[in-house]
Design a protein around this motif. Structure first.
Motif, PDB file in Angstrom:
ATOM      1  N   UNK A  29       1.995  56.971 -91.094  1.00 21.21           N
ATOM      2  CA  UNK A  29       1.546  56.250 -92.281  1.00 21.21           C
ATOM      3  C   UNK A  29       1.012  54.875 -91.890  1.00 21.21           C
ATOM      4  N   UNK A  30       0.175  54.297 -92.764  1.00 19.93           N
ATOM      5  CA  UNK A  30      -0.390  52.976 -92.506  1.00 19.93           C
ATOM      6  C   UNK A  30       0.699  51.912 -92.408  1.00 19.93           C
ATOM      7  N   UNK A  31       0.468  50.960 -91.516  1.00 18.67           N
ATOM      8  CA  UNK A  31       1.311  49.773 -91.387  1.00 18.67           C
ATOM      9  C   UNK A  31       0.425  48.571 -91.683  1.00 18.67           C
ATOM     10  N   UNK A  32       1.044  47.432 -91.955  1.00 18.13           N
ATOM     11  CA  UNK A  32       0.273  46.234 -92.285  1.00 18.13           C
ATOM     12  C   UNK A  32      -0.693  45.864 -91.163  1.00 18.13           C
ATOM     13  N   UNK A  33      -0.337  46.136 -89.932  1.00 22.54           N
ATOM     14  CA  UNK A  33      -1.199  45.812 -88.796  1.00 22.54           C
ATOM     15  C   UNK A  33      -2.475  46.661 -88.781  1.00 22.54           C
ATOM     16  N   UNK A  34      -2.452  47.784 -89.483  1.00 27.35           N
ATOM     17  CA  UNK A  34      -3.611  48.683 -89.516  1.00 27.35           C
ATOM     18  C   UNK A  34      -4.726  48.200 -90.442  1.00 27.35           C
ATOM     19  N   UNK A  35      -4.408  47.291 -91.382  1.00 23.32           N
ATOM     20  CA  UNK A  35      -5.414  46.902 -92.372  1.00 23.32           C
ATOM     21  C   UNK A  35      -5.898  45.463 -92.262  1.00 23.32           C
ATOM     22  N   UNK A  83      -0.982  63.104-102.287  1.00 23.26           N
ATOM     23  CA  UNK A  83      -0.045  64.177-101.992  1.00 23.26           C
ATOM     24  C   UNK A  83       1.372  63.649-102.180  1.00 23.26           C
ATOM     25  N   UNK A  84       2.332  64.546-102.253  1.00 21.35           N
ATOM     26  CA  UNK A  84       3.743  64.168-102.219  1.00 21.35           C
ATOM     27  C   UNK A  84       4.267  64.590-100.872  1.00 21.35           C
ATOM     28  N   UNK A  85       4.878  63.642-100.148  1.00 21.46           N
ATOM     29  CA  UNK A  85       5.363  63.927 -98.805  1.00 21.46           C
ATOM     30  C   UNK A  85       6.750  63.346 -98.601  1.00 21.46           C
ATOM     31  N   UNK A  86       7.489  63.981 -97.704  1.00 20.59           N
ATOM     32  CA  UNK A  86       8.798  63.486 -97.325  1.00 20.59           C
ATOM     33  C   UNK A  86       8.594  62.347 -96.326  1.00 20.59           C
ATOM     34  N   UNK A  87       9.019  61.138 -96.687  1.00 16.56           N
ATOM     35  CA  UNK A  87       8.831  59.971 -95.822  1.00 16.56           C
ATOM     36  C   UNK A  87      10.128  59.551 -95.130  1.00 16.56           C
ATOM     37  N   UNK A  88      11.169  60.364 -95.263  1.00 13.00           N
ATOM     38  CA  UNK A  88      12.455  60.042 -94.653  1.00 13.00           C
ATOM     39  C   UNK A  88      12.365  60.142 -93.130  1.00 13.00           C
ATOM     40  N   UNK A  89      13.206  59.361 -92.469  1.00 10.90           N
ATOM     41  CA  UNK A  89      13.308  59.445 -91.016  1.00 10.90           C
ATOM     42  C   UNK A  89      13.908  60.792 -90.635  1.00 10.90           C
ATOM     43  N   UNK A  90      13.639  61.237 -89.419  1.00 14.86           N
ATOM     44  CA  UNK A  90      14.193  62.510 -88.947  1.00 14.86           C
ATOM     45  C   UNK A  90      15.706  62.501 -89.094  1.00 14.86           C
ATOM     46  N   UNK A  91      16.251  63.591 -89.642  1.00 11.84           N
ATOM     47  CA  UNK A  91      17.687  63.717 -89.806  1.00 11.84           C
ATOM     48  C   UNK A  91      18.228  63.119 -91.091  1.00 11.84           C
ATOM     49  N   UNK A 104       7.736  60.853-101.655  1.00 14.53           N
ATOM     50  CA  UNK A 104       6.928  59.760-102.203  1.00 14.53           C
ATOM     51  C   UNK A 104       5.489  60.234-102.375  1.00 14.53           C
ATOM     52  N   UNK A 105       4.761  59.551-103.261  1.00 13.84           N
ATOM     53  CA  UNK A 105       3.329  59.810-103.402  1.00 13.84           C
ATOM     54  C   UNK A 105       2.607  59.073-102.277  1.00 13.84           C
ATOM     55  N   UNK A 106       1.707  59.785-101.628  1.00 13.05           N
ATOM     56  CA  UNK A 106       0.981  59.260-100.475  1.00 13.05           C
ATOM     57  C   UNK A 106      -0.516  59.328-100.792  1.00 13.05           C
ATOM     58  N   UNK A 107      -1.211  58.229-100.528  1.00 10.45           N
ATOM     59  CA  UNK A 107      -2.637  58.108-100.826  1.00 10.45           C
ATOM     60  C   UNK A 107      -3.438  58.221 -99.531  1.00 10.45           C
ATOM     61  N   UNK A 108      -4.351  59.189 -99.497  1.00 12.59           N
ATOM     62  CA  UNK A 108      -5.192  59.424 -98.322  1.00 12.59           C
ATOM     63  C   UNK A 108      -6.585  58.841 -98.571  1.00 12.59           C
ATOM     64  N   UNK A 109      -7.254  58.454 -97.475  1.00 15.73           N
ATOM     65  CA  UNK A 109      -8.555  57.785 -97.575  1.00 15.73           C
ATOM     66  C   UNK A 109      -9.578  58.441 -96.666  1.00 15.73           C
ATOM     67  N   UNK A 110     -10.832  58.433 -97.103  1.00 17.61           N
ATOM     68  CA  UNK A 110     -11.930  58.998 -96.296  1.00 17.61           C
ATOM     69  C   UNK A 110     -12.107  58.237 -94.991  1.00 17.61           C
ATOM     70  N   UNK A 111     -11.933  56.929 -95.024  1.00 16.84           N
ATOM     71  CA  UNK A 111     -12.284  56.076 -93.886  1.00 16.84           C
ATOM     72  C   UNK A 111     -11.164  55.914 -92.861  1.00 16.84           C
ATOM     73  N   UNK A 112      -9.954  56.325 -93.189  1.00 16.22           N
ATOM     74  CA  UNK A 112      -8.807  56.091 -92.308  1.00 16.22           C
ATOM     75  C   UNK A 112      -8.093  57.391 -91.962  1.00 16.22           C
ATOM     76  N   UNK A 113      -7.531  57.446 -90.764  1.00 18.66           N
ATOM     77  CA  UNK A 113      -6.782  58.625 -90.337  1.00 18.66           C
ATOM     78  C   UNK A 113      -5.389  58.685 -90.949  1.00 18.66           C
ATOM     79  N   UNK A 114      -4.810  57.513 -91.225  1.00 16.54           N
ATOM     80  CA  UNK A 114      -3.447  57.459 -91.758  1.00 16.54           C
ATOM     81  C   UNK A 114      -3.476  57.193 -93.262  1.00 16.54           C
ATOM     82  N   UNK A 115      -2.533  57.801 -94.004  1.00 14.55           N
ATOM     83  CA  UNK A 115      -2.427  57.526 -95.440  1.00 14.55           C
ATOM     84  C   UNK A 115      -1.470  56.368 -95.716  1.00 14.55           C
ATOM     85  N   UNK A 116      -1.449  55.925 -96.970  1.00 13.38           N
ATOM     86  CA  UNK A 116      -0.572  54.858 -97.436  1.00 13.38           C
ATOM     87  C   UNK A 116       0.497  55.452 -98.340  1.00 13.38           C
ATOM     88  N   UNK A 117       1.758  55.169 -98.029  1.00  8.52           N
ATOM     89  CA  UNK A 117       2.851  55.546 -98.920  1.00  8.52           C
ATOM     90  C   UNK A 117       2.814  54.566-100.090  1.00  8.52           C
TER      91      UNK A 117
END
Length: 118
Positions: A11-17, A29-37, A43-56
């Motif tokens: 997912x996007x981090x502040x350093x990415x923008x 989309x709705x995706x599981x954003x929990x850490x492994x385990x 959460x609802x996740x927003x995807x963008x045409x211009x970026x590889x990573x989405x924003x939670x």
């Protein structure tokens, strides 16, 4: 290079923008954003045409996108194709600490829509 380069995230981090990047919403989309385990955290996740990573999306950014687009209902289809600007806001807090994060705003050439009744 800095210590933030060591963290990998799908997912996007502040350093990415940085100070601002214009993006076009391609899907929600709705995706599981929990850490492994950890227990599932959907959460609802927003995807963008211009970026590889989405924003939670958090509540604040979701409400801002609704104001920018003028669409608060049926956002799964209504927001697709709309443009927003993602930028780093150094004033965001998390668990009582000032950590910075990603915020959204209207593109400079677009006025914010009238207040929506939510």
């Amino acid at each position: 290079m800095n210590v933030n380069d060591l963290k990998t995230s799908k997912f996007l981090k502040k350093e990415d923008v940085g100070e601002g990047v214009l993006v076009t919403i391609s899907q929600l989309t709705q995706e599981n954003v929990a850490l492994d385990g950890a227990p599932a955290d959907m959460k609802i996740v927003c995807h963008f045409r211009e970026l590889d990573k989405p924003l939670v999306l958090n509540s604040t950014n979701g409400q801002i996108i609704a104001q920018v687009t003028g669409i608060g209902e049926d956002i799964e289809t209504g927001w697709v194709g709309k443009q927003i600007v993602l930028y780093t806001d150094p004033n965001i807090t998390f668990q009582g600490k000032l950590v910075g994060g990603i915020r959204v705003r209207a593109p400079k050439n677009q006025q914010q829509k009238p207040d929506l009744p939510f």
